[in-house]
Design a protein around this motif. Structure first.
Motif, PDB file in Angstrom:
ATOM      1  N   GLU A   1       0.748  -0.985  -0.267  1.00 15.52           N
ATOM      2  CA  GLU A   1      -0.002   0.276   0.223  1.00 15.52           C
ATOM      3  C   GLU A   1       0.633   1.040   0.033  1.00 15.52           C
ATOM      4  N   ASP A   2       0.461   2.702  -0.427  1.00 15.12           N
ATOM      5  CA  ASP A   2       0.840   3.363  -0.593  1.00 15.12           C
ATOM      6  C   ASP A   2       0.429   4.294   0.791  1.00 15.12           C
ATOM      7  N   SER A   3       1.847   4.953   1.439  1.00 14.11           N
ATOM      8  CA  SER A   3       1.311   5.130   2.672  1.00 14.11           C
ATOM      9  C   SER A   3       0.144   6.638   2.544  1.00 14.11           C
ATOM     10  N   ALA A   4      -0.406   6.845   3.456  1.00 12.95           N
ATOM     11  CA  ALA A   4      -2.114   7.733   3.583  1.00 12.95           C
ATOM     12  C   ALA A   4      -1.196   8.624   3.559  1.00 12.95           C
ATOM     13  N   PRO A   5      -1.783  10.280   3.159  1.00 11.99           N
ATOM     14  CA  PRO A   5      -1.907  11.573   3.341  1.00 11.99           C
ATOM     15  C   PRO A   5      -2.283  12.039   4.753  1.00 11.99           C
ATOM     16  N   SER A   6      -1.705  12.713   4.988  1.00 10.62           N
ATOM     17  CA  SER A   6      -1.286  12.927   6.475  1.00 10.62           C
ATOM     18  C   SER A   6      -2.385  13.888   6.956  1.00 10.62           C
ATOM     19  N   ASN A   7      -3.283  14.839   5.843  1.00 16.44           N
ATOM     20  CA  ASN A   7      -4.619  15.338   5.994  1.00 16.44           C
ATOM     21  C   ASN A   7      -5.531  14.726   4.570  1.00 16.44           C
ATOM     22  N   GLU A   8      -6.657  14.279   5.559  1.00 13.33           N
ATOM     23  CA  GLU A   8      -7.896  13.905   4.266  1.00 13.33           C
ATOM     24  C   GLU A   8      -7.792  15.059   3.498  1.00 13.33           C
ATOM     25  N   LEU A   9      -8.170  16.321   3.557  1.00 16.48           N
ATOM     26  CA  LEU A   9      -8.476  17.410   2.404  1.00 16.48           C
ATOM     27  C   LEU A   9      -6.834  16.871   1.414  1.00 16.48           C
ATOM     28  N   ASP A  10      -6.140  15.923   1.983  1.00 19.33           N
ATOM     29  CA  ASP A  10      -5.902  16.147   0.896  1.00 19.33           C
ATOM     30  C   ASP A  10      -5.604  14.858  -0.256  1.00 19.33           C
ATOM     31  N   PHE A  11      -6.578  14.376   0.050  1.00 22.50           N
ATOM     32  CA  PHE A  11      -7.743  12.927  -0.945  1.00 22.50           C
ATOM     33  C   PHE A  11      -7.625  13.272  -1.619  1.00 22.50           C
ATOM     34  N   VAL A  12      -8.382  12.596  -3.034  1.00 30.25           N
ATOM     35  CA  VAL A  12      -8.579  13.415  -4.595  1.00 30.25           C
ATOM     36  C   VAL A  12      -9.922  11.829  -4.577  1.00 30.25           C
ATOM     37  N   HIS A  13     -11.650  13.205  -4.848  1.00 25.15           N
ATOM     38  CA  HIS A  13     -12.417  11.907  -4.440  1.00 25.15           C
ATOM     39  C   HIS A  13     -12.694  11.785  -5.870  1.00 25.15           C
ATOM     40  N   ASP A  14     -12.889  10.904  -6.416  1.00 26.79           N
ATOM     41  CA  ASP A  14     -13.259  11.098  -8.242  1.00 26.79           C
ATOM     42  C   ASP A  14     -14.626  11.170  -7.648  1.00 26.79           C
ATOM     43  N   ALA A  15     -15.371  11.835  -8.148  1.00 25.91           N
ATOM     44  CA  ALA A  15     -16.845  11.734  -8.235  1.00 25.91           C
ATOM     45  C   ALA A  15     -17.571  10.972  -9.564  1.00 25.91           C
ATOM     46  N   VAL A  16     -18.410   9.695  -8.322  1.00 32.03           N
ATOM     47  CA  VAL A  16     -18.847   8.914  -9.240  1.00 32.03           C
ATOM     48  C   VAL A  16     -20.276   9.562 -10.281  1.00 32.03           C
ATOM     49  N   LEU A  17     -20.125   8.733 -11.629  1.00 30.24           N
ATOM     50  CA  LEU A  17     -21.545   9.405 -12.495  1.00 30.24           C
ATOM     51  C   LEU A  17     -22.049  11.064 -12.485  1.00 30.24           C
ATOM     52  N   LEU A  18     -20.808  11.910 -12.923  1.00 29.84           N
ATOM     53  CA  LEU A  18     -20.758  13.274 -12.274  1.00 29.84           C
ATOM     54  C   LEU A  18     -21.496  13.787 -13.738  1.00 29.84           C
ATOM     55  N   PRO A  19     -21.292  13.453 -14.578  1.00 26.70           N
ATOM     56  CA  PRO A  19     -22.442  14.668 -15.860  1.00 26.70           C
ATOM     57  C   PRO A  19     -23.716  14.089 -16.006  1.00 26.70           C
ATOM     58  N   GLU A  20     -24.019  12.480 -15.164  1.00 27.56           N
ATOM     59  CA  GLU A  20     -25.270  11.910 -15.273  1.00 27.56           C
ATOM     60  C   GLU A  20     -26.448  12.323 -14.686  1.00 27.56           C
ATOM     61  N   THR A  21     -25.391  11.855 -13.252  1.00 31.31           N
ATOM     62  CA  THR A  21     -25.890  12.418 -11.707  1.00 31.31           C
ATOM     63  C   THR A  21     -26.481  14.613 -12.258  1.00 31.31           C
ATOM     64  N   VAL A  22     -26.005  15.237 -12.802  1.00 31.71           N
ATOM     65  CA  VAL A  22     -26.062  16.134 -12.662  1.00 31.71           C
ATOM     66  C   VAL A  22     -26.963  16.858 -13.683  1.00 31.71           C
ATOM     67  N   ALA A  23     -26.776  16.588 -14.881  1.00 27.22           N
ATOM     68  CA  ALA A  23     -28.027  16.653 -15.421  1.00 27.22           C
ATOM     69  C   ALA A  23     -29.050  15.992 -15.272  1.00 27.22           C
ATOM     70  N   ALA A  24     -29.503  14.646 -14.387  1.00 28.39           N
ATOM     71  CA  ALA A  24     -30.804  14.441 -14.281  1.00 28.39           C
ATOM     72  C   ALA A  24     -31.299  15.120 -13.143  1.00 28.39           C
ATOM     73  N   VAL A  25     -30.606  15.999 -12.447  1.00 30.37           N
ATOM     74  CA  VAL A  25     -31.010  16.482 -11.043  1.00 30.37           C
ATOM     75  C   VAL A  25     -31.434  18.251 -11.776  1.00 30.37           C
ATOM     76  N   LEU A  26     -31.064  17.748 -13.192  1.00 32.69           N
ATOM     77  CA  LEU A  26     -31.413  19.566 -13.606  1.00 32.69           C
ATOM     78  C   LEU A  26     -32.827  19.784 -14.496  1.00 32.69           C
ATOM     79  N   GLY A  27     -32.903  18.181 -15.286  1.00 28.90           N
ATOM     80  CA  GLY A  27     -34.060  17.006 -15.693  1.00 28.90           C
ATOM     81  C   GLY A  27     -33.489  18.077 -17.657  1.00 28.90           C
ATOM     82  N   VAL A  28     -32.265  17.457 -17.403  1.00 24.21           N
ATOM     83  CA  VAL A  28     -31.762  17.845 -18.949  1.00 24.21           C
ATOM     84  C   VAL A  28     -31.019  16.121 -19.589  1.00 24.21           C
ATOM     85  N   LYS A  29     -31.339  16.282 -20.415  1.00 25.65           N
ATOM     86  CA  LYS A  29     -30.917  15.229 -21.014  1.00 25.65           C
ATOM     87  C   LYS A  29     -28.986  14.281 -21.347  1.00 25.65           C
ATOM     88  N   SER A  30     -28.555  16.317 -21.264  1.00 24.39           N
ATOM     89  CA  SER A  30     -26.927  16.138 -21.132  1.00 24.39           C
ATOM     90  C   SER A  30     -27.034  17.822 -21.106  1.00 24.39           C
TER      91      SER A  30
END
Length: 343
Positions: free
Chosen positions: A2-31
């Protein structure tokens, strides 16, 4: 290794899943318009839909979905973001300090109605939620969610309140623990694992807990750590995750305006089943309690026919954690909410 964990949780990168699909859905548009450069660019940009209204991101996390949504909203729009996690709230407050459209709630989305009412908001144009645990929470061993990185056996989403898993394990009996492992982790060997856990002298290390579960587990699934389901079960239980989902979904009926959009991402069957059944119930007007009645009552239909979208091959290739994700979405009908009908 394993890679060593960053010392601050704010340093972690989070890839938002189904990003454009979810935003389009909540706005009620196809894309969404094709993005060029930063997804969080100004809403005055030619790539913005410039939509007004009030929207809710019920699980802010690190703000991936919120930032893309903001890029599509007008200057007079409002985005209310919820999260239990103090670190996520710190990120949200930083965003709010730079964007006056953002309002922050440090609480569970189960408080949706009351929290919005405190802001003078009774209805919204869209609700989105990305359920479960985020990558930064998993990857930071100190939070206790990981069985691959050592840390305290905590697992609370909100570390500022409530009981940790370690504290709960000290008090719980074998049978109750086994029932939790079975109900919330769908662990077939729950009783055997529960007995092994209760024989531990202390609950100070996630790696020690994972090892005890590993040794006690008689049937390992290839490519899956034997502690996966047990850790999931304890996390879901200690955070009341399924109860919060049920409360959130029930409140969505009255909170959404006619034509408003509901978009929810889930990562395991316990969550997805709840969302599926909720939308089926309220889009078809078919309630399980009516099945044996000779003349079922005419139930209200609060949502349009729901849709389901999964991640693309490209997304799962780039982010393997997206492979189990499902986005379910539906539009609120113009049927007036009848409070006497159980959600």
């Amino acid at each position: 290794m394993e890679d060593s964990a960053p010392s601050n949780e704010l340093d972690f990168v989070h890839d938002a899943v189904l990003l454009p699909e979810t935003v389009a859905a909540v706005l009620g548009v196809k894309s969404l318009p094709k993005q060029t450069g930063n997804a969080a660019q100004s809403n005055n940009d030619q790539n913005s839909l410039n939509i007004s209204g009030i929207y809710v991101d019920a699980t802010f996390g690190r703000g991936g979905h919120s930032r893309l949504l903001l890029s599509q909203l007008a200057d007079d729009a409002t985005l209310v973001v919820f999260d239990k996690d103090p670190t996520a709230i710190s990120v949200a407050q930083e965003l709010a300090s730079k964007d006056s459209r953002v309002r922050v709630v440090h609480d569970s989305f189960a408080t949706l109605t009351d929290s919005l009412a405190a802001m003078g908001i009774t209805q919204v144009d869209g609700l989105m939620a990305d359920l479960g645990i985020s990558s930064p929470q998993i990857d930071d061993g100190s939070r206790g969610f990981s069985f691959m990185r050592d840390g305290a056996v905590d697992m609370r989403m909100d570390t500022s309140r409530g009981q940790s898993v370690a504290e709960w394990l000290e008090q719980v009996d074998d049978e109750t623990l086994a029932n939790v492992l079975y109900e919330f982790g769908e662990e077939r060997h729950s009783r055997r694992i529960a007995r092994a856990i209760k024989q531990m002298e202390s609950y100070e290390s996630t790696l020690e807990l994972a090892e005890v579960i590993k040794v006690a587990h008689p049937n390992w699934q290839r490519g899956k750590h034997p502690a996966t389901q047990s850790f999931q079960a304890m996390r879901i239980f200690i955070n009341n995750e399924l109860g919060d989902v049920d409360d959130f979904l029930a409140q969505s009926i009255a909170i959404l305006k006619s034509g408003g959009q509901l978009a929810v991402i889930s990562f395991h069957s316990l969550e997805d089943r709840r969302i599926k059944q909720f939308l089926q119930r309220h889009s078809k007007g078919q309630y399980p309690e009516d099945e044996n009645l000779p003349m079922p009552p005419n139930r209200p239909r609060y949502f349009s026919k729901p849709k389901r979208v999964g991640p693309s091959k490209a997304e799962t290739s780039q982010n393997p954690r997206a492979r189990s994700a499902w986005l379910r979405m539906a539009t609120r009908t113009d049927t007036e909410y009848q409070q006497t009908i159980a959600p």
